[in-house]
Scaffold this active site. Structure first.
Site, PDB file in Angstrom:
ATOM      1  N   ASP A 490     -30.705  36.707  35.140  1.00  9.21           N
ATOM      2  CA  ASP A 490     -31.431  37.686  34.329  1.00  9.21           C
ATOM      3  C   ASP A 490     -30.798  37.926  32.968  1.00  9.21           C
ATOM      4  O   ASP A 490     -31.442  38.431  32.055  1.00  9.21           O
ATOM      5  CB  ASP A 490     -31.441  39.040  35.060  1.00  9.21           C
ATOM      6  N   LYS A 633     -20.207  41.283  37.652  1.00  9.97           N
ATOM      7  CA  LYS A 633     -21.578  40.774  37.709  1.00  9.97           C
ATOM      8  C   LYS A 633     -21.687  39.403  37.036  1.00  9.97           C
ATOM      9  O   LYS A 633     -20.858  38.532  37.250  1.00  9.97           O
ATOM     10  CB  LYS A 633     -22.548  41.804  37.114  1.00  9.97           C
ATOM     11  N   GLU A 634     -22.692  39.218  36.185  1.00  3.45           N
ATOM     12  CA  GLU A 634     -22.914  37.897  35.602  1.00  3.45           C
ATOM     13  C   GLU A 634     -21.853  37.521  34.562  1.00  3.45           C
ATOM     14  O   GLU A 634     -21.841  36.402  34.082  1.00  3.45           O
ATOM     15  CB  GLU A 634     -24.313  37.807  34.962  1.00  3.45           C
TER      16      GLU A 634
HETATM   17  C1  GLC Z   1     -30.208  40.139  40.583  1.00  2.00           C
HETATM   18  C2  GLC Z   1     -31.713  39.975  40.511  1.00  2.00           C
HETATM   19  C3  GLC Z   1     -32.097  38.518  40.659  1.00  2.00           C
HETATM   20  C4  GLC Z   1     -31.316  37.656  39.700  1.00  2.00           C
HETATM   21  C5  GLC Z   1     -29.824  37.901  39.833  1.00  2.00           C
HETATM   22  C6  GLC Z   1     -29.007  37.135  38.811  1.00  2.00           C
HETATM   23  O1  GLC Z   1     -29.760  39.837  41.870  1.00  2.00           O
HETATM   24  O2  GLC Z   1     -32.357  40.722  41.526  1.00  2.00           O
HETATM   25  O3  GLC Z   1     -33.473  38.345  40.423  1.00  2.00           O
HETATM   26  O4  GLC Z   1     -31.609  36.317  39.965  1.00  2.00           O
HETATM   27  O5  GLC Z   1     -29.562  39.270  39.672  1.00  2.00           O
HETATM   28  O6  GLC Z   1     -29.181  37.604  37.519  1.00  2.00           O
END
Ligand code: GLC
Length: 798
Positions: A490, A633-634
């Protein structure tokens, strides 16, 4: 530190130290009537929507209060405690407790001052009310005079946010009554017809069955008393609820009953809660006058859930693996499948629909356990595919196939907040539908006609073809699928014409899958077409995305390379490496190199980071993960969902040791004895774990509702256990630690029972020396479905 243990036989997690580092929750009921409960009875309930159908209050981002409390009081000494350790919180030197979280029930037991209490919380199967079944036993040697007071805090508005913030309004629309063993709460009582300005009358009840009500209270402030808290309500201190009701301000349900217990004697009664009017409540309450009702209802829940989980069971040398696969990862898969991202202690229920990719992925986690449930959801998700082949990023709860607006319509964008299609959504259909058909044998499904979201209809085969078209009609400058709004990540905004390696690999894999279907349909021209475009796509990815020992993450619109080896930040990304293997694109040599790079550059004791190094000084415009703290997180956190993909990739390569290493690092159960580090429930995956760069490395977040449940399940079942069904039969190809000497798998495969015994005398991590089915030697490790008996004894020597 350890707070509890797994009880494999009963499929329970038992918490014997209640001061857990976070509220450890369980799911009861279904979104029709949902109840979330912690080990200290904190939590909330709702009908249909956590945000809009909230019945009892829970304060988010506070610590686990309020909840479903049963206060106990010794009426001879005035000493009081609660049947869950909190909220009264007696000293743990004299208060002992055990919380048994089971499949759709939670039983909280306590021992204090010679009284043993058990409160069994559950929502009966397919019902829309909840039960707190209390049993008190006198373990002391004298007669005891006790009070039990059940307490719940109603919301003043079905919308949880209004209840919290619009106090000049919501405090003045609620009142309570007491009649016939029940507190009745009414919101918007004066609305006689349907609604006034959209506001309808709403009724709830909190009742007591099986024991006489001695006093009651329907007003929260009266119950607690000024300057008191849930830990010391005046009603409990006084041993009298005061018989006050609420008119304006905050409603509650509190019911006191008096119990006399001789030494050794037990008594049982139940508090019942629901969103029902008085007549319906009376009807429900009647059933609980019968002492046997609760036991029967509990057994129904156990039979239902264990029946599903027992379709796949393993017995391996790893307790942690067994507990996750046999019970907890599976149960979590059902929860994510059923609840999507609806409600937890993190999600307050505001999402007004299903995320496309999340939901299609969630389905994969239960296919091996309940293919019939998967089928229903797959149909639903296909009906949320637009006729251009793309998925609706958000599928509204009110989804009306054939009549929906799409991201091309301003109305959709306005209502859902999703500005555009995402590049990956519909591509998730390929692995999910393939896995479903291979598991169920329901090949006819590809000819079933399903509507598109906006208009028209087509067979499942046609839906999949259009998903391929969707990507092929939107290629970027290098000839790979354009990034559109985002891909799986995302936070990665490559721009409309940017290109994601991950999506290109998903598309490459989708092409392989659709060829299997095209073969079934004798669709020769289409096979030629796919062969051609797949070859081209594969060559493009190889040419544009492979860099020495890794695949780059993609191209930003305008051509900038993302995830190049020499980038100062984010030079190594996990997903393009695992998906290079899963998609079948990478050569053996590339796979080995890429997987080795993952291990070298991304692995940590708590799992594999999503990328590294985190963005700080060199983020491109569109790298939204920069907003997160490093290691979170990301932004170079251990995003948990991709752990499943790297487990699968290693297993597909036959690397059992690595696959298991990744399982073990990221498995909640493996962290059971380090709960103070992980904090989250040791029986449930979270969305991510903090990694290097965070002072709290190893701490996990966002419990229960995460795509991790399904990817880890698939990584373990299809990967490590090697269960690889196809249209005609099943291949058994485990990839396990080389020191596993033997293990067993029982699987229900299309109604046939497989009892698989695997031995590994020579310490391999994969491969098959020989396999027998019902005594007959097989040529390899594949069994045709037609060769199976009803019950099959299968032996495999690795
Ligand atoms: C969250 C969202 C998912 C996305 C992930 C990585 O888990 O629900 O849709 O793929 O983040 O960004």
């Amino acid at each position: 530190m350890k707070y509890g243990h797994f009880d494999e036989t009963r499929k329970e997690y038992v918490i014997d130290r209640p001061d857990t580092p976070a509220p450890w929750a369980n799911y009861l009921g279904s979104p029709a009537y949902g109840a979330i409960i912690s080990n200290n009875a904190g939590g909330y309930s709702f009908e249909k929507s956590g945000a809009n159908g909230r019945i009892i209050r829970y304060i988010f981002n506070s610590f686990d209060q309020p909840g479903r409390y049963v206060y106990l009081r010794d009426d001879d000494t005035s000493d009081f405690w609660s049947a869950s350790w909190q909220p009264v919180g007696k000293s743990l030197d004299e208060y002992k407790s055990e919380c048994h979280h089971g499949t759709a029930y939670t039983n909280i037991m306590a021992d204090y001052s010679g009284i043993h209490s058990e409160v069994l919380y559950y929502v009966p199967l397919d019902k829309t009310h909840e039960v707190w079944n209390v049993t008190l036993t006198n373990k002391s040697d004298k007669t005891r005079h006790l009070s039990a007071i059940g307490f719940c805090e109603f919301t003043n508005d079905c919308n949880y946010e209004q209840d919290q913030v619009n106090l000049q309004y919501t405090l003045f629309i609620s009142r309570t009554y007491y009649r016939d063993q029940k507190i009745l709460q009414v919101i918007n009582e004066n609305v006689v017809n349907d609604s006034v300005d959209g506001n309808a009358v709403n009724k709830r009840f909190f009742g007591l069955a099986g024991s006489e009500v001695a006093s009651y209270c329907g007003d929260k402030e009266e119950f607690l008393g000024m300057y008191h808290t849930y830990a010391d309500p005046v009603a409990v201190i006084n041993g009298d609820c005061g018989n006050k009701l609420n008119y304006n301000e905050n409603s509650c349900g509190a019911l006191q009953t008096k119990i006399t217990l001789e030494p050794g004697e037990s008594k049982t009664f139940s508090f019942i809660l629901g969103m029902k009017d008085e007549a319906a409540a009376n009807e429900i309450m009647k059933a609980y006058e019968n002492e046997k009702t609760c036991a029967t209802e509990l057994q129904e829940l156990i039979d239902y859930w264990h029946g599903k989980l027992n379709n796949f069971q393993v017995k391996t040398p790893s307790e942690s693996f067994n507990n996750m696969i046999n019970t907890w990862n599976s149960y979590q898969c059902f929860m994510t499948f059923i609840w999507s991202r609806a409600a937890s202690f993190t999600y307050c229920g505001l999402r007004n629909g299903y995320g496309y990719r999340d939901t299609v992925q969630d389905i994969q986690g239960i296919i091996h356990l309940a293919p019939e449930m998967a089928l229903e959801k797959i149909r639903f998700m296909l009906s949320a595919q637009v006729d251009n082949g793309g998925g609706l990023p958000l599928v509204k709860y009110t989804h009306n196939p054939g009549h929906e607006d799409t991201p091309d319509d301003p109305s959709y964008v306005k209502e859902t907040g999703h500005p555009a299609y995402r590049a990956d959504d519909a591509l998730w259909l390929f692995p999910t539908i393939y896995k479903y058909i291979a598991e169920s044998g329901n090949i006819g499904f590809i000819d079933e006609v399903v509507p598109f979201a906006n208009k028209d209809e087509g067979t499942v085969y046609e839906h999949l073809k259009r998903a391929i078209d969707f990507s092929m009609n939107r290629l970027g400058d290098n000839g790979m699928p354009a990034g559109l709004h985002a891909d799986w990540n995302d936070c990665l905004r490559l721009g409309k014409r940017g290109e994601s390696t991950f999506v290109a690999m998903q598309l490459y894999y989708a092409m392989t899958v659709i060829k299997y279907f095209a073969e079934l349909k004798d669709d020769a021209d289409y096979i030629d077409y796919i062969n051609e475009i797949q070859y081209k796509m594969g060559s493009t990815i190889q040419e544009k995305c492979w860099e020495d020992d890794r695949y780059i993450r993609g191209y930003k619109e305008g051509g900038m390379v993302i995830g190049s080896k020499n980038d100062p930040e984010a030079s190594m990304w996990l997903n393009p490496q695992s998906w290079a293997v899963i998609s079948g694109l990478a050569t053996r040599e590339q796979s080995e190199l890429a997987l080795e790079s993952v291990h070298r550059e991304l692995n940590t004791p708590y799992g594999v980071r999503l990328m590294f190094p985190p963005y700080k000084e060199h983020a491109f415009d569109g790298a939204l993960m920069l907003l997160f703290n490093a290691g979170t997180k990301e932004n170079a956190g251990i995003f948990s969902q991709p752990q499943g993909w790297i487990i699968l990739a290693e297993a597909l390569m036959g690397h059992g040791n690595r696959a298991f290493e990744y399982f073990d690092e990221s498995s909640p159960a493996s962290m059971n004895d380090k709960a103070e580090v992980r904090k989250l429930e040791p029986y449930c995956h979270g969305q991510f774990t903090e990694s290097v760069g965070s002072p709290y490395e190893g701490r996990s977040h966002v419990h229960w509702l995460t795509g991790t449940a399904s990817t880890c399940m698939v990584g373990c079942v299809e990967g490590i256990m090697g269960m690889r069904p196809d249209f005609y039969g099943i291949k058994i190809a485990p990839a396990v630690p080389s020191d596993w000497k033997e293990f067993d798998i029982t699987k229900n495969y299309r109604g046939k029972k497989l009892n698989i015994h695997v031995t590994n005398p020579d310490g391999h991590e994969s491969g098959c020396q020989s396999m027998t089915v019902n005594g007959k030697a097989m040529e390899d490790n594949y069994i045709l479905f037609d060769e199976l008996d009803d019950v099959n004894e299968i032996t495999l020597v690795m």
